[in-house]
Design an enzyme around this catalytic site. Sequence first.
Site, PDB file in Angstrom:
ATOM      1  CG  ASN A 113      18.397  32.439 -44.362  1.00 18.88           C
ATOM      2  OD1 ASN A 113      18.814  33.034 -45.014  1.00 18.88           O
ATOM      3  ND2 ASN A 113      19.048  31.462 -44.197  1.00 18.88           N
ATOM      4  CG  ASP A 172      18.283  24.116 -41.424  1.00 23.23           C
ATOM      5  OD1 ASP A 172      18.541  24.667 -41.510  1.00 23.23           O
ATOM      6  OD2 ASP A 172      18.348  22.897 -41.937  1.00 23.23           O
ATOM      7  CE1 TYR A 229      20.822  29.212 -54.634  1.00 24.20           C
ATOM      8  CE2 TYR A 229      21.860  30.702 -56.412  1.00 24.20           C
ATOM      9  CZ  TYR A 229      21.628  30.443 -54.943  1.00 24.20           C
ATOM     10  OH  TYR A 229      21.497  31.246 -53.768  1.00 24.20           O
ATOM     11  N   GLY A 267      15.851  27.659 -42.240  1.00 28.29           N
ATOM     12  CA  GLY A 267      17.019  27.491 -42.869  1.00 28.29           C
ATOM     13  C   GLY A 267      18.345  28.634 -41.739  1.00 28.29           C
ATOM     14  CB  ALA A 273      20.605  24.405 -39.601  1.00 26.86           C
ATOM     15  CB  SER A 274      24.394  26.103 -41.128  1.00 26.42           C
ATOM     16  OG  SER A 274      24.237  26.109 -42.390  1.00 26.42           O
ATOM     17  N   GLY A 275      24.871  28.891 -41.164  1.00 22.58           N
ATOM     18  CA  GLY A 275      25.430  29.559 -42.082  1.00 22.58           C
ATOM     19  C   GLY A 275      24.770  31.627 -42.035  1.00 22.58           C
ATOM     20  CE  LYS A 277      18.091  32.466 -53.582  1.00 22.84           C
ATOM     21  NZ  LYS A 277      17.765  31.702 -52.057  1.00 22.84           N
TER      22      LYS A 277
HETATM   23  N1  LIG Z   1      26.393  31.783 -49.188  1.00 23.15           N
HETATM   24  C1  LIG Z   1      25.932  32.486 -50.707  1.00 23.15           C
HETATM   25  O1  LIG Z   1      26.879  32.632 -51.270  1.00 23.15           O
HETATM   26  C2  LIG Z   1      24.198  32.792 -50.901  1.00 23.15           C
HETATM   27  C3  LIG Z   1      24.629  33.586 -51.794  1.00 23.15           C
HETATM   28  C4  LIG Z   1      23.116  34.301 -51.497  1.00 23.15           C
HETATM   29  C5  LIG Z   1      22.228  33.623 -51.116  1.00 23.15           C
HETATM   30  N2  LIG Z   1      22.085  32.860 -50.452  1.00 23.15           N
HETATM   31  C6  LIG Z   1      21.128  32.161 -50.238  1.00 23.15           C
HETATM   32  O2  LIG Z   1      21.218  32.544 -48.214  1.00 23.15           O
HETATM   33  C7  LIG Z   1      20.171  31.286 -48.235  1.00 23.15           C
HETATM   34  C8  LIG Z   1      20.587  30.632 -46.950  1.00 23.15           C
HETATM   35  O3  LIG Z   1      22.014  29.515 -46.900  1.00 23.15           O
HETATM   36  P1  LIG Z   1      23.486  30.051 -46.406  1.00 23.15           P
HETATM   37  O4  LIG Z   1      24.740  30.079 -47.378  1.00 23.15           O
HETATM   38  O5  LIG Z   1      23.381  30.101 -45.094  1.00 23.15           O
HETATM   39  O6  LIG Z   1      23.651  28.357 -46.493  1.00 23.15           O
HETATM   40  P2  LIG Z   1      23.827  26.662 -45.381  1.00 23.15           P
HETATM   41  O7  LIG Z   1      24.203  25.376 -46.235  1.00 23.15           O
HETATM   42  O8  LIG Z   1      24.190  27.353 -44.529  1.00 23.15           O
HETATM   43  O9  LIG Z   1      22.028  27.681 -45.103  1.00 23.15           O
HETATM   44  C9  LIG Z   1      21.030  26.674 -45.857  1.00 23.15           C
HETATM   45  C10 LIG Z   1      20.228  25.962 -44.784  1.00 23.15           C
HETATM   46  O10 LIG Z   1      18.863  25.911 -45.354  1.00 23.15           O
HETATM   47  C11 LIG Z   1      18.699  24.870 -44.481  1.00 23.15           C
HETATM   48  N3  LIG Z   1      17.445  23.989 -45.883  1.00 23.15           N
HETATM   49  C12 LIG Z   1      17.300  23.438 -47.444  1.00 23.15           C
HETATM   50  N4  LIG Z   1      16.983  23.169 -47.300  1.00 23.15           N
HETATM   51  C13 LIG Z   1      16.110  23.305 -46.457  1.00 23.15           C
HETATM   52  C14 LIG Z   1      14.350  23.005 -46.257  1.00 23.15           C
HETATM   53  N5  LIG Z   1      13.809  22.295 -47.688  1.00 23.15           N
HETATM   54  N6  LIG Z   1      13.957  23.520 -45.537  1.00 23.15           N
HETATM   55  C15 LIG Z   1      14.326  23.428 -44.668  1.00 23.15           C
HETATM   56  N7  LIG Z   1      15.657  24.386 -44.438  1.00 23.15           N
HETATM   57  C16 LIG Z   1      15.987  23.791 -45.096  1.00 23.15           C
HETATM   58  C17 LIG Z   1      20.035  23.582 -44.495  1.00 23.15           C
HETATM   59  O11 LIG Z   1      19.582  22.474 -43.634  1.00 23.15           O
HETATM   60  C18 LIG Z   1      20.793  25.197 -43.964  1.00 23.15           C
HETATM   61  O12 LIG Z   1      20.958  25.722 -42.819  1.00 23.15           O
HETATM   62  C19 LIG Z   1      19.429  30.466 -48.727  1.00 23.15           C
HETATM   63  O13 LIG Z   1      18.142  31.320 -49.723  1.00 23.15           O
HETATM   64  C20 LIG Z   1      20.772  31.314 -50.226  1.00 23.15           C
HETATM   65  O14 LIG Z   1      20.397  30.611 -51.428  1.00 23.15           O
HETATM   66  C21 LIG Z   1      23.622  32.077 -49.871  1.00 23.15           C
END
Ligand SMILES: NC(=O)c1ccc[n+]([C@@H]2O[C@H](COP(=O)([O-])OP(=O)(O)OC[C@H]3O[C@@H](n4cnc5c(N)ncnc54)[C@H](O)[C@@H]3O)[C@@H](O)[C@H]2O)c1
Length: 300
Positions: A118, A68, A185, A44, A46-48, A189
């Site tokens: 992640n 990703d 969700y 995961g 690619a972003s965030g 988690k």
């Molecule tokens: N952003 C929030 O508010 C938040 C809060 C708590 C936890 N999280 C967790 O943080 C983690 C990262 O999320 P983020 O916030 O960076 O969001 P994001 O959307 O920027 O990143 C999530 C990444 O996971 C990739 N992804 C989704 N399904 C996939 C798969 N089957 N195989 C490979 N890659 C896959 C997506 O393409 C994306 O690039 C996640 O597990 C999310 O549940 C996020």
Amino acid sequence: MLRIGLRYSENGCCSRVLVAESFYRFLSTKTGRKLQDKVALITGAASGIGKATATEFINNGAKVILADIQQQIGQETAKELGPNATFIMCDVSNESDVSRAVDFAVSEHNQLDIMYNNAGIIGSNPPNIVDLDLALFDKDMSTNVRGAMAGIKHAALVMIPRGSGSILCTSSVSGVIGGMGTHAYSVSKFAVIGMVKSLASELCKFGIRINCISPFAIPTPIAMKHLSKIYAHLDAHKVEEIVNNLGVLKGAICEASDIANAALYLASDDAKYVSGHNLIVDGGFTSFKNLDFPAPDQVQ
Ligand SMILES: NC(=O)c1ccc[n+]([C@@H]2O[C@H](COP(=O)([O-])OP(=O)(O)OC[C@H]3O[C@@H](n4cnc5c(N)ncnc54)[C@H](O)[C@@H]3O)[C@@H](O)[C@H]2O)c1
């Protein structure tokens, strides 16, 4: 104790060198780079949060494989992060993809030191139990839970023979207390935190640490996509503002870089005796609930 280090020549060729553990630590301290010559695989990415963590790891001397499901964005991210980042297409719900990504890290760099599970999805289940779609529930579980489990399994396969490694997983505040996300969700988690604690009991016998990070809400694509459906009448800037106003810690907002810093700590030798831990990065949100006493001058 001796440790294998990677030496890169100017033409990009890589050779393995044996260095004393103490010398390795000295070098890392000297350069201030906490992951010098380490190899990390981040799903995961690619972003965030994944992208922010890859950036932080690379800034600290690591080579990072970004895994990703988003091919184009993933490739663009790897290009943006420079020669120490490589993208591999990987759907974590598919075990063979995860196995291939781990094999790729080892074939590219001869080792895997850090595995960060992640990748995650929020999914599109409605918030109420009576409308729960179990097929969508399975989808959340297959990415968030099965995907992380596959990552741990395949990282362990290469880390156990080496007798070292650091595994991280992203859970969420939704996995710490109820009511913070959809049931699907949240359940997924909670499972990730349970997975880390269960696996810590076995992996400690092989010198492998495993930890979890539970972030607060951050306006990354996953959160923005989910909330933009609920606030369909608002523009992205307003939705971002809503997310950034959810916290309790005055004067600060939760950012992807905060999670990257937590990941750097847990992945590095700074946390060399930390395992089975869930590091909650939420500004204190899940630690307390204030009692809503009326002000003394409002009661007779
Ligand atoms: N952003 C929030 O508010 C938040 C809060 C708590 C936890 N999280 C967790 O943080 C983690 C990262 O999320 P983020 O916030 O960076 O969001 P994001 O959307 O920027 O990143 C999530 C990444 O996971 C990739 N992804 C989704 N399904 C996939 C798969 N089957 N195989 C490979 N890659 C896959 C997506 O393409 C994306 O690039 C996640 O597990 C999310 O549940 C996020």
